[in-house]
Motif scaffolding. Structure first.
Motif, PDB file in Angstrom:
ATOM      1  N   MET A   1       0.719  -1.134   0.159  1.00 26.81           N
ATOM      2  CA  MET A   1      -0.089   0.095  -0.156  1.00 26.81           C
ATOM      3  C   MET A   1       0.938   1.311   0.074  1.00 26.81           C
ATOM      4  SD  MET A   1      -2.940   1.292   2.725  1.00 26.81           S
ATOM      5  CE  MET A   1      -1.886   1.682   4.019  1.00 26.81           C
ATOM      6  N   ASN A  89      -3.445   2.798  -2.996  1.00 27.92           N
ATOM      7  CA  ASN A  89      -4.893   2.651  -2.723  1.00 27.92           C
ATOM      8  C   ASN A  89      -5.478   4.360  -2.581  1.00 27.92           C
ATOM      9  OD1 ASN A  89      -3.706   3.365  -0.083  1.00 27.92           O
ATOM     10  ND2 ASN A  89      -5.495   1.774   0.957  1.00 27.92           N
ATOM     11  N   LYS A 149     -10.089   1.805  -2.825  1.00 26.68           N
ATOM     12  CA  LYS A 149      -9.205   2.744  -3.358  1.00 26.68           C
ATOM     13  C   LYS A 149     -10.140   4.213  -3.544  1.00 26.68           C
ATOM     14  CE  LYS A 149      -8.746  -0.029  -7.099  1.00 26.68           C
ATOM     15  NZ  LYS A 149      -8.362  -0.471  -8.265  1.00 26.68           N
TER      16      LYS A 149
END
Length: 322
Positions: A1, A89, A149
């Motif tokens: 991430m 994200n 997201k």
């Protein structure tokens, strides 16, 4: 991430808001416990590693013929591809002219939630929540998203750039444009020799109180001594006193300069909606009941044809003495 931020540039140079966007991304990444990565698209003449001074750990450069001209759909497809490759994200986009066109396209390409008109850093990481402006900036609400997201489209000048003294590594990257057909640009007409209003730190604006286009010289002279851009109200551009490219307000260009000087503008709601976020507002109007005075930090009740030349002269004297 990770958090990916689009570092917008124009004609090879970073735009005014670039380091603000980098700071926003770095602080958001810190909240999420991850790193912030920058993405430059198109030809860049400046050193991208400077983004590290604003908290980014790495900058990716995406170049190629397909990216020489801004195209919201093409750029959106490319950013979505890079974001997926970087496991990002959260994508940060500044709400400039291009940013407002890019973010919705990117949202579709990346299958991500779009959080628009954001005016502050995220308030909470889980669930992700941000403060956004509503009713033309007259109110705020908190928008919460549990999407996997997200695209954060934040309003320029919402936070100040914050230098950290760091340096970012710079790498090339690649991405395609998917099945997107680029827009064919037939002609580009650029305003030359003037400060672009969204980039201007100071703006001098005139309204119908100037009585005619022949009186705009004093506005331009004041703008020159203050190194400011010039703008106008909607009626003025509608009457062709000034070009529509100078029209600021809800139906024109929304600006947030550090200084906005309104000369002979009464202050209609639609005009205020586009300029009320300016840090300091100075109003010059001979009508003491002009609504604009209620939104002003400083007000001068007087004839613009007397006040503006004197103000310009005093600024010249001050600059000459300092």
């Amino acid at each position: 991430m990770s958090v990916l931020v689009y570092l917008e540039s124009w004609e090879g140079k970073f735009k005014k808001n670039t380091w603000e966007a980098a700071t926003y991304a770095a602080k958001t990444a810190s909240m999420l416990g991850t790193e912030a990565i920058g993405l430059c698209i198109g030809k860049l003449d400046e050193d991208a590693s400077e983004a590290g001074n604003y908290g980014l750990s790495k900058v990716l450069k995406l170049e190629g013929d397909a990216f020489n001209q801004f195209d919201a759909n093409v750029y959106g497809a490319a950013i979505a591809e890079v974001a997926a490759a970087q496991s990002a994200n959260t994508v940060i986009v500044s709400a400039t002219f291009n940013g407002k066109a890019l973010a919705p396209a990117l949202s579709i390409q990346a299958d991500a939630a779009l959080l628009s008109n954001v005016v502050a850093l995220p308030e909470n990481a889980s669930p992700f929540s941000v403060k956004r402006g509503v009713f033309s900036g007259k109110g705020f609400n908190i928008l919460t998203s549990d999407a996997a997201k997200r695209i954060v489209l934040f309003v320029p000048n919402s936070i100040a750039p914050e230098a950290t003294g760091g340096s970012a590594s710079v790498e090339g990257t690649s991405a395609g444009q998917g099945s997107i057909s680029p827009v064919a640009v037939k002609e580009v007409d650029r305003v030359k020799g003037k400060i672009p209003l969204p980039e201007a730190e100071r703006v001098i604006s005139g309204g119908r109180g100037l009585k005619g286009p022949e009186n705009w010289g004093m506005i331009e002279e004041l703008a020159e001594v203050l190194d400011a851009g010039t703008a106008c109200s909607k009626p003025v551009s509608d009457m062709d006193w000034r070009p529509h490219s100078e029209h600021v307000g809800q139906t024109g260009i929304a600006i947030k300069p550090n200084l906005y000087v309104a000369v002979g503008i009464s202050g209609a709601i639609q005009h205020l909606a586009g300029v009320s976020a300016s840090k300091t507002i100075v109003v010059i109007n001979k009508d003491p009941e002009a609504p604009f005075f209620k939104a002003a930090d400083y007000g001068v009740v007087g004839d613009a044809f007397e006040v503006v030349p004197k103000l310009t002269e005093e600024i010249k004297k001050f600059k000459a003495a300092n």
